[in-house]
Write a protein that holds these residues in place. Sequence first.
Motif, PDB file in Angstrom:
ATOM      1  N   GLU A 354      46.022  36.033  47.800  1.00 48.75           N
ATOM      2  CA  GLU A 354      46.404  36.334  49.192  1.00 48.75           C
ATOM      3  C   GLU A 354      45.420  37.339  49.809  1.00 48.75           C
ATOM      4  OE1 GLU A 354      50.597  37.455  49.049  1.00 48.75           O
ATOM      5  OE2 GLU A 354      51.047  35.478  49.901  1.00 48.75           O
ATOM      6  N   SER A 355      44.976  38.303  49.021  1.00 49.43           N
ATOM      7  CA  SER A 355      43.976  39.259  49.532  1.00 49.43           C
ATOM      8  C   SER A 355      42.675  38.536  49.839  1.00 49.43           C
ATOM      9  CB  SER A 355      43.735  40.365  48.491  1.00 49.43           C
ATOM     10  OG  SER A 355      44.909  41.089  48.248  1.00 49.43           O
ATOM     11  N   PHE A 356      42.321  37.592  48.981  1.00 49.86           N
ATOM     12  CA  PHE A 356      41.097  36.830  49.195  1.00 49.86           C
ATOM     13  C   PHE A 356      41.166  36.028  50.494  1.00 49.86           C
ATOM     14  CE2 PHE A 356      38.792  32.810  48.655  1.00 49.86           C
ATOM     15  CZ  PHE A 356      37.493  33.290  48.500  1.00 49.86           C
ATOM     16  N   PRO A 361      38.802  43.226  50.059  1.00 46.80           N
ATOM     17  CA  PRO A 361      38.067  43.512  48.803  1.00 46.80           C
ATOM     18  C   PRO A 361      38.984  43.769  47.609  1.00 46.80           C
ATOM     19  CG  PRO A 361      38.014  45.404  50.279  1.00 46.80           C
ATOM     20  CD  PRO A 361      38.620  44.293  51.069  1.00 46.80           C
ATOM     21  N   LYS A 362      40.297  43.885  47.847  1.00 41.80           N
ATOM     22  CA  LYS A 362      41.220  44.118  46.737  1.00 41.80           C
ATOM     23  C   LYS A 362      41.257  42.940  45.758  1.00 41.80           C
ATOM     24  CE  LYS A 362      44.428  47.220  49.125  1.00 41.80           C
ATOM     25  NZ  LYS A 362      45.833  47.425  49.560  1.00 41.80           N
ATOM     26  N   ILE A 367      41.430  40.904  40.206  1.00 45.62           N
ATOM     27  CA  ILE A 367      40.990  39.946  39.185  1.00 45.62           C
ATOM     28  C   ILE A 367      40.408  40.684  37.983  1.00 45.62           C
ATOM     29  CG2 ILE A 367      39.301  38.151  38.666  1.00 45.62           C
ATOM     30  CD1 ILE A 367      41.666  37.107  40.170  1.00 45.62           C
ATOM     31  N   ARG A 368      39.634  41.735  38.258  1.00 46.44           N
ATOM     32  CA  ARG A 368      39.038  42.489  37.163  1.00 46.44           C
ATOM     33  C   ARG A 368      40.120  43.121  36.287  1.00 46.44           C
ATOM     34  NH1 ARG A 368      33.589  43.591  37.621  1.00 46.44           N
ATOM     35  NH2 ARG A 368      32.620  42.973  39.596  1.00 46.44           N
ATOM     36  N   SER A 369      41.199  43.559  36.917  1.00 43.26           N
ATOM     37  CA  SER A 369      42.244  44.269  36.170  1.00 43.26           C
ATOM     38  C   SER A 369      42.998  43.355  35.202  1.00 43.26           C
ATOM     39  CB  SER A 369      43.232  44.932  37.144  1.00 43.26           C
ATOM     40  OG  SER A 369      43.987  43.940  37.831  1.00 43.26           O
ATOM     41  N   LYS A 402      44.079  27.880  41.171  1.00 45.48           N
ATOM     42  CA  LYS A 402      42.708  27.394  41.308  1.00 45.48           C
ATOM     43  C   LYS A 402      41.740  28.544  41.543  1.00 45.48           C
ATOM     44  CE  LYS A 402      40.029  23.870  43.743  1.00 45.48           C
ATOM     45  NZ  LYS A 402      40.049  22.847  44.813  1.00 45.48           N
ATOM     46  N   PHE A 403      42.174  29.496  42.324  1.00 44.85           N
ATOM     47  CA  PHE A 403      41.345  30.680  42.580  1.00 44.85           C
ATOM     48  C   PHE A 403      41.093  31.438  41.277  1.00 44.85           C
ATOM     49  CE2 PHE A 403      41.399  35.303  43.566  1.00 44.85           C
ATOM     50  CZ  PHE A 403      40.179  35.387  44.221  1.00 44.85           C
TER      51      PHE A 403
END
Length: 841
Positions: A354-356, A361-362, A367-369, A402-403
């Motif tokens: 949803e942020s994407f 930028p969240k 994703i990294r977390s 998918k994201f």
Amino acid sequence: MESVVEHPTTTWDAMPDGNVFYRRLQLYSIAGKIPNLNDYVVAGCRNGGPIALMRDPSKLVAIGRAGPASSRSQIQVYSPAGEGILLFNWDQGRIVRFGWTYDERLAVLNEEGTYRLYDLQGEYQQFSLGTEAAEMGIIDARIHENGFVALSGSLALLEVKDWGGGRPLTLANPGLSEPPHAWAVIPPDQNISRHVEVLLSVDNTIIVVDNLESADQRISRGPFIRVSPSPNGRLLALLNSNGLLWVVSTDFQRSLAEFDTQTASGGSPVSQVEWCGNDAILVTWNNLALLVGPSGDTLRYLYFGAVVAVTEVDGVRVISRDVCDLIQKVPASTLSVFRPGSTSPAAILFNAWESFTQRSPKADESIRSIRPDLAAAVNECIDAAGCEWEPYWQRKLLSAAKFGWSFLDLYNPNDFVAMGQALRVLNAVHYYEVGMPITYLQYQLASPLHLISRLTARNLHLLALRISAFLSLKADVVLKHWASMKIARSKPMAGDDKDQELCQLIVDKFGKFGNGEVNYADIARRAWEVGRGGLATKLLDHEPRASNQVPLLLTMKEDRLALLKAVDSGDTDLVYHVLLHLHKHLSLGDFFRLIEDGGQSLAPASRLLQVYAREQNKEMLRDFYYSDDRRVESAVLALEEASRMTDQTAVITSVKAAEKFFSEDKDRNFEAKMMDENARLLAVQQQLEKDAPGNAKFFGLSVSETIRACVMNGMSNRADRVKSDFKVPDKRFWHIKLRALITMRDFDALEAFARSKRSPIGYEVFVRQLVEAGHPREAAMYVVRCDAPRRVELYVLCNDWRAAGRECKERGDKNGLEQLKRRCPNSLIVRELEQLAASMK
């Protein structure tokens, strides 16, 4: 769009402990589409199936508000969306119980033990529990998806397995003196034993009955007025007469919960006790449905008027006057994604997506977390998409998945693709005009093929075909059903034009969607069953497999065509199948005439019939040859049979029969004559065996062998008679008698025979035969009767060198004597021969 679609959590309700959530999804709004359920007996079908309504005969219904199914003799079927599917009249006595099978047929049982299985087109199959059940009567029954158990008037339990119309099985005697207060069945597929179990509420206890034994569970909390097993068959919900709901394991070893229903309803009687999946229990009254959780916690759901609850494997479907709802425990994946404050990887992935979409930028930070758990988060979002009813949230969850997988180096997208396909199919059947609110879990458990067959049963052929094509499944089942319905509903008319037109329509449709895999024989059979024989024949012409064509052609009495198809197929087994079927069902004359009239086209069948009959049925072969006027073959067959007979009279009769058959063919006079002589010879031999001393055997011998046997058995006069009767030449007769007498070593008789008259075979043969038999001395006696030029050699053959020498001396043959000297075996004979030679000087 986003503003009008509610968030999934708006349908959630938390149990009082706050850890377990249930949701109520409104599947359809059905206000005004179905009658007041309070006036009807209702049976609901699982897996999002329809409901059947019959007016409750124990209740009075005001005429002014009688619905379409208000007639006592009518049953009305509605989809969960409130759309009418079927209305039919019942004319077979009082209905005891009705319910649904696994394949969505409505089973209706009456008090006389007659039951029918109705499909959704109103066609039915009728069966009976037997004469004993009809005499005793049926007072109640419990129907499950794969059969039912009936309670007879004698209080015996009768089980019907599957739905094939087989004989009912009597279960163990429960020892009842009156009908139980309540009872239920646990189907075989939910039992470890794989046998049906019946739970009977008797007095204050529960009696468990199967096909082997009846066991009292020795509990004292009854009497129970509701007995409800869970979908997996492991738990029981028991409601006693005091309104106490008790949840216990089916072995009665673990008590899980208790709840007083009277405090929740103000003392009103309970309408239903149904399971919500395997986790909770829904208790219903008019205007109210109460969900009781595992620990006794409750949730209240208010409705207008009576409600009907249908247990599903993953929840419970509730149908009221206005709505059709699905109440279920919130799936774990859905809870993980959407629970407020959730920090699960799936929830973080969904928020990252949803942020994407909002270009925040969240997204990257989120994703990294969760990078180590990203694959699990993707899978959980996919699973959550399958648990959502609204397409809007399905798309969002799949998009989030998918994201997430775009950040994975290796990811197998098969689950994603399969879920996308499944949701497209489910959304299509959820549409109110189809009205099949099947969930993803139910779809997975039942299989896509089952869903397609359900659509086909509703005559939704186009949708079924499109789903089949979308899922890359064979469409033959759908096409067959479509063609069968097309044939059943088309009006037969005079002439072949209508049949040809309908046949071509079916062929075109099969060619377009069937990929050449549809069995035309099944459709042809349906056409024949509804009286369209011409259409059936035309359809069979398009069936490429003779093994599918032939059985139906035989059923249709198209005997010649069936045989032609079998012959053309080149399958000898199939030809034999047709021949044996026709031989069994046709008169002998019609059977042979069918083959004979077939000419060259049925010549292979004729040959195969002869091969079979020669090995297995000589009587059939005899009849076939006679019918086809094959006199020579009949004669040969008679001789073959004679060769295997042991009864002498029967052998003579068969040979005479062969003679008769040969005589009826003008080109077989020689054979007829031979058969006549053979029959005469056999009669003579039969008499000889009676007259001969001892156990001498004559029957079946040739003429020559008969003469020899007569000689060797001291019946020379009979041998002479056989010679005379069968015109045996003198030379052959002398040869036969000579060998016989030598074999017997009867040299006196041989001498008498030689002197009886001048030998027609000469006497040299006497000499040679005796020498070969090892009797040179006796042979030498006959040399003197031989021609003079041959005597020397014959004496030598008899090893009588002296007689040979004397013969040379008498003839004055010095050269011959010299040759004898050179050939003689010893010096003594040489000296004697020299003396004879000297005397010649």
